[in-house]
Write a protein that holds these residues in place. Structure first.
Motif, short mmCIF file in Angstrom:
data_model
loop_
_atom_site.label_atom_id
_atom_site.label_comp_id
_atom_site.label_asym_id
_atom_site.label_seq_id
_atom_site.Cartn_x
_atom_site.Cartn_y
_atom_site.Cartn_z
N LEU A 116 34.71 43.39 44.84
CA LEU A 116 35.59 42.79 43.83
C LEU A 116 35.06 43.04 42.42
N LYS B 186 30.17 39.93 37.27
CA LYS B 186 30.59 38.90 38.21
C LYS B 186 31.72 38.10 37.60
N ILE B 187 32.79 37.91 38.35
CA ILE B 187 33.93 37.14 37.86
C ILE B 187 33.46 35.70 37.63
N ASN C 283 29.34 45.63 39.65
CA ASN C 283 28.04 45.09 40.03
C ASN C 283 28.34 44.07 41.13
N THR C 284 28.34 44.53 42.35
CA THR C 284 29.00 43.74 43.39
C THR C 284 28.26 42.46 43.75
N VAL C 285 28.88 41.33 43.46
CA VAL C 285 28.41 40.05 44.00
C VAL C 285 29.34 39.62 45.12
N ARG C 286 30.65 39.81 44.88
CA ARG C 286 31.63 39.37 45.87
C ARG C 286 32.41 40.54 46.45
N PHE C 287 32.80 40.40 47.69
CA PHE C 287 33.61 41.43 48.33
C PHE C 287 34.43 40.82 49.44
N VAL C 288 35.54 41.49 49.77
CA VAL C 288 36.31 41.10 50.94
C VAL C 288 35.75 41.88 52.12
N ASP C 289 35.64 41.21 53.27
CA ASP C 289 35.06 41.86 54.43
C ASP C 289 36.00 41.69 55.62
N ASN C 290 35.77 42.50 56.65
CA ASN C 290 36.52 42.39 57.90
C ASN C 290 35.62 41.79 58.95
#
Lengths: 312, 312
Positions: free
Chosen positions: A51, A195-196, A54-61
């Protein structure tokens, strides 16, 4: 509307270790193609959708990677060499049996200063020895290549590179696409750098559908290979119809369809003109048989027929 | 607007193994409180936000759990007993040093039929032996309790239960909240039952801010405990100001702030009237010292002061 697959590659950079992995894939495929081996490419585990750059959050499966990791062992048992393309930290063949504390608890420390030894407790040897033996055969014979990914972008780049290396193997190549690939992503140019922040209320996430790679994969990249895809649903009523739709659309050979709730003991094989169920009996489950053992045996039979048709 | 913490609990059911975990927590805290031990509750790893009731997709936070897992080992070294509340599949103390294939490659199979043995290769014994020894001391002395979570909802229920069990320990309880807890979630009544279908275009995700548990935790649940929270940012300009804001708002004792990019070798301790940086020198890094070793030593000093102030 899904973006076109060519646009996806032009808009996203390859992962940083891409060239190293491409070299490994090329060397592995050439070596085993020269000696006439059958090669199974197994994809396994989920992909992430970052997302933020600088990835802190992501959608996962949801996917622990058990299906892929277990299947890899059985393909090796059937004499295949295996490219195991897996989500980093998902389950891996052989080591999947001994995760976390199980491993520490199997060990006995014999503290004798400079002559200290560590041995596996006798009652654990029975379980560990056969698995360790199979692991060492695969490892020392160079019969398995591990390639890992994290994001859906990594997966796209690595899958195409693997296909390019597999194409010369013709019908001896089998693709067993068990990874749970995200249906959507956030285009690189719409992703914030940092980061949002949550002060402004919940973040709004603009998702776009990912292109379906099966189309170029079957038609352009490995047109002679035997391609198996997986379909996971939670609604039984959609299971076979959605699998059949995929076969009509992408023209590959086999969809293995399964429900989230029952996937450990039941799957449905769907071809363009047939469908049949494979399930474990209660006795089989109790005696420790895994459904991947039976799935892989059936896939190998289909693949053998396919190779023979190709030759005559 | 974030929902109120009491509403969150009334709208989400506890995880299925909640009562078992509560019993374990209660027994652990009572036993060690009776013998006057200091107890550290360490939370570790990310939390997931399910997008569907039959969860196929979820939003996740970046966190391997290294900070929490490493810190747990050092708190044990300092004589604390530890509740290690971690995200399932994130790193765990001790086993973190030997993940995946590393473990299989350390082993030697001595195949002698019914007298088969498996030993750790001599060159791996040097690394494994001291870690295995510490593991066994913690395990056999009942000095560490492992509790795992997956979703942000699980985390909420387990954290409150742990606090209720820790409250009687007064200032001897230390909370080291290193888990990367999601800022948002999808309320249970807005979550679809089945996997979101991608045919209708990309899914729209309605997120809501999670209530900040630090408020009731500090004021109501463990008012006498020493509470440390963590703050991860990617923008250096926001680091200390956001940490100070949190201290003013929640009135706990210490924020350990870190940047995603430099967190393995630099953190900032922020208290209400002070801030100082802890960082590893190049020599320390090269000699294998972990920053958690230094972080924990400093936290233990702060905690010791706090206990003494409490007593006099």
């Amino acid at each position: 509307m899904a973006s076109h697959w060519e646009d996806f590659y032009s808009q996203h950079l390859p992962p940083s270790d891409f060239e190293d992995n491409r070299t490994l894939l090329k060397e592995f495929c050439e070596r085993h193609n020269n000696s006439g081996e059958r090669i199974a490419l197994i994809t396994s585990g989920g992909t992430t959708v970052p997302l933020e750059h600088n990835t802190v959050r992501f959608v996962d499966n949801f996917s622990a990677g058990l299906r892929g990791a277990a299947s890899a062992e059985y393909f090796l048992d059937h004499g295949y060499v295996v490219i195991f393309m897996f989500r980093l930290k998902s389950l891996e063949p052989f080591t999947r049996h001994f995760s976390g504390q199980k491993f520490m608890d199997m060990l006995e420390l014999n503290d004798r200063g400079p002559n200290t030894t560590i041995t596996v407790k006798p009652d654990s040897v029975d379980i560990l020895a056969p698995i360790l033996a199979r692991y060492k055969v695969a490892q020392e014979g160079g019969r398995i290549l591990y390639i890992n990914f994290t994001t859906v972008q990594d997966y796209f780049w690595l899958l195409r590179a693997a296909c390019e290396c597999l194409a010369p193997c013709g019908s001896k190549a089998l693709l067993y696409l068990a990874a749970a690939v995200s249906d959507f992503y956030i285009p690189s140019n719409e992703m914030p750098t940092h980061k949002i922040q949550s002060d402004g209320g919940p973040p709004i996430i603009n998702l776009q559908l990912v292109p379906k790679l099966l189309a170029p994969l079957v038609n352009l990249w490995v047109p002679q290979a035997y391609v198996v895809s997986f379909k996971l649903e939670t609604d039984e009523n959609l299971l076979v119809s959605k699998a059949r739709d995929a076969l009509k659309k992408y023209k590959h050979k086999l969809v293995i369809a399964n429900l989230l709730q029952t996937r450990r003991h039941k799957v449905t094989f769907v071809t363009i003109d047939d469908s049949f169920e494979i399930s474990l009996t209660r006795d089989q489950t109790l005696s420790g048989i895994e459904i991947e053992d039976i799935i892989v045996s059936n896939v190998v039979l289909h693949h053998t027929d396919f190779i023979h048709c190709d030759q005559y």
